[in-house]
Scaffold this active site. Structure first.
Site, mmCIF file in Angstrom:
data_model
loop_
_atom_site.group_PDB
_atom_site.id
_atom_site.type_symbol
_atom_site.label_atom_id
_atom_site.label_comp_id
_atom_site.label_asym_id
_atom_site.label_seq_id
_atom_site.Cartn_x
_atom_site.Cartn_y
_atom_site.Cartn_z
ATOM 1 N N ASP A 38 42.874 54.271 2.245
ATOM 2 C CA ASP A 38 43.708 54.284 1.047
ATOM 3 C C ASP A 38 42.880 54.839 -0.105
ATOM 4 O O ASP A 38 41.766 54.381 -0.361
ATOM 5 C CB ASP A 38 44.225 52.881 0.703
ATOM 6 C CG ASP A 38 45.472 52.950 -0.156
ATOM 7 O OD1 ASP A 38 45.375 53.449 -1.293
ATOM 8 O OD2 ASP A 38 46.547 52.516 0.302
ATOM 9 N N SER A 71 40.752 60.886 0.091
ATOM 10 C CA SER A 71 42.042 61.491 -0.242
ATOM 11 C C SER A 71 42.433 62.423 0.893
ATOM 12 O O SER A 71 41.721 63.392 1.182
ATOM 13 C CB SER A 71 41.948 62.292 -1.543
ATOM 14 O OG SER A 71 43.097 63.112 -1.704
ATOM 15 N N TYR A 163 59.740 65.614 -2.730
ATOM 16 C CA TYR A 163 59.542 64.639 -1.644
ATOM 17 C C TYR A 163 60.334 65.040 -0.402
ATOM 18 O O TYR A 163 59.821 65.004 0.726
ATOM 19 C CB TYR A 163 59.993 63.274 -2.164
ATOM 20 C CG TYR A 163 59.878 62.121 -1.212
ATOM 21 C CD1 TYR A 163 58.647 61.598 -0.841
ATOM 22 C CD2 TYR A 163 61.028 61.506 -0.710
ATOM 23 C CE1 TYR A 163 58.559 60.504 0.006
ATOM 24 C CE2 TYR A 163 60.956 60.415 0.132
ATOM 25 C CZ TYR A 163 59.712 59.915 0.485
ATOM 26 O OH TYR A 163 59.630 58.833 1.326
ATOM 27 N N ALA A 166 58.727 68.040 1.413
ATOM 28 C CA ALA A 166 57.538 67.630 2.158
ATOM 29 C C ALA A 166 57.917 66.880 3.423
ATOM 30 O O ALA A 166 57.354 67.116 4.504
ATOM 31 C CB ALA A 166 56.640 66.766 1.274
ATOM 32 N N LYS A 167 58.878 65.967 3.295
ATOM 33 C CA LYS A 167 59.265 65.146 4.443
ATOM 34 C C LYS A 167 59.987 65.964 5.520
ATOM 35 O O LYS A 167 59.829 65.695 6.718
ATOM 36 C CB LYS A 167 60.147 63.989 3.974
ATOM 37 C CG LYS A 167 59.401 62.938 3.163
ATOM 38 C CD LYS A 167 58.178 62.403 3.895
ATOM 39 C CE LYS A 167 57.618 61.145 3.269
ATOM 40 N NZ LYS A 167 56.385 60.682 3.963
ATOM 41 N N ALA A 195 61.798 50.419 3.778
ATOM 42 C CA ALA A 195 61.238 49.070 3.694
ATOM 43 C C ALA A 195 60.984 48.713 2.244
ATOM 44 O O ALA A 195 60.891 49.582 1.373
ATOM 45 C CB ALA A 195 59.937 48.983 4.493
#
Length: 302
Positions: A38, A71, A163, A166-167, A195
């Protein structure tokens, strides 16, 4: 048969909180050695980075884990992340590409910087980590890779063009890698999760948060990363205990042949877009063969 990961080594990105944390805990509880990645620094109220806190949780439960603050958007750091797993534990068997963040804007307000920042972590970061792990997995003739898409990328969502792009790109990456990895025992699948996490808490009411436990999504990750799973190229949508497979489909279509014009397409639009009897294809080559078969059949019947 209980699914176990004894003697397996897993890297989970973005695992300091939310879904990534749940994935790391679930794999560790079943015996995997975990590299908890992370990039986030320490948060208010605790001087330690979140990855360190997850490592402590895993160790307290009797598991084995180390932390990593790389990163994934930096190719060199992504490579160092994988090399840490190999140097610490001798191999890498599982890679869960989970790292990501949101920078939602309507497209009219989106800047190139907003677009690039999201794509760099979600899409490029997953690609860089997978590149770093690929050679190790190929050499050992075994690997399980999970990419993380979203229903925003699969179906679209207002204010999430960066987003969603990218997904959706991650699905294309999976579709290519499933062709290349199979002969080396590397299976690549994609999760479309929902979630209650720090990333989604602002858009969920309390009832939804209660139902959308991240641990229920982690169960799907555990299955996809297991030896019991023998399929590659699957997209699993999962939330709140609901699990379904999502597939890109092609309608039966029509054959216009030499009469193909813009006008003819317009006149037959309803038939072209009728998905009754739709089918999926295992590869671009399979679709090409299907089209060639349709053309050959039309010639024979002419």
């Amino acid at each position: 048969m209980t699914i176990r990961f004894d003697d397996r080594v897993a890297v989970v990105t973005g695992a300091g909180s939310g879904l990534g944390r749940s994935h790391a805990l679930a794999l560790a509880a079943r015996g995997a050695k975990i590299v908890v990645n992370d990039f986030a620094g320490s948060r208010a109220g605790d001087a330690r980075p979140p990855a360190d806190l997850v490592v402590e949780e895993i160790r307290a439960a009797g598991g084995v884990a180390v932390s990593n603050g790389s990163s994934v958007a930096d190719p060199g750091q992504a490579r160092a992340l994988v090399e840490q797993a190999v140097s610490q534990f001798g191999r890498i068997d599982i890679l869960v590409n989970n790292a990501g963040f949101l920078r939602d804007r309507t497209f009219a307000k989106l800047t190139p910087e907003d677009f690039d920042a999201v794509v760099d972590v979600h899409l490029n970061g997953a690609a860089y980590c997978t590149m770093a792990a690929w050679g190790h997995m190929r050499d050992q003739n075994y690997g399980r890779i999970v990419l993380t898409t979203s229903n925003s990328g699969l179906f679209g969502n207002f204010g999430q063009s960066n987003y969603a792009a990218a997904k959706a790109g991650l699905v294309g990456l999976m579709n290519a890698l499933k062709q290349e990895g199979g002969k080396y025992g590397i299976l690549v699948n994609t999760l479309a999760p929902m979630a209650a996490t720090p990333m989604t808490e602002a858009v969920m009411d309390e009832a939804t948060k209660a139902a959308f436990d991240p641990a229920l999504v982690a169960a799907a990750v555990a299955y996809l990363c297991s030896e019991r799973n023998t399929e590659s190229g699957r997209i699993l949508s999962t939330a709140g205990g609901y699990v379904s497979a999502v597939q890109m489909m092609s309608s039966p279509g029509i054959l216009l042949g030499a009469a193909t014009t813009a006008e003819a397409i317009g006149e037959n639009w309803a038939k072209i877009c009728d998905f009754d009897g739709a089918r999926g294809f295992a590869s671009a080559g399979d679709e090409m063969r299907h089209i060639l078969e349709r053309l050959a059949a039309a010639k024979l019947s002419a």
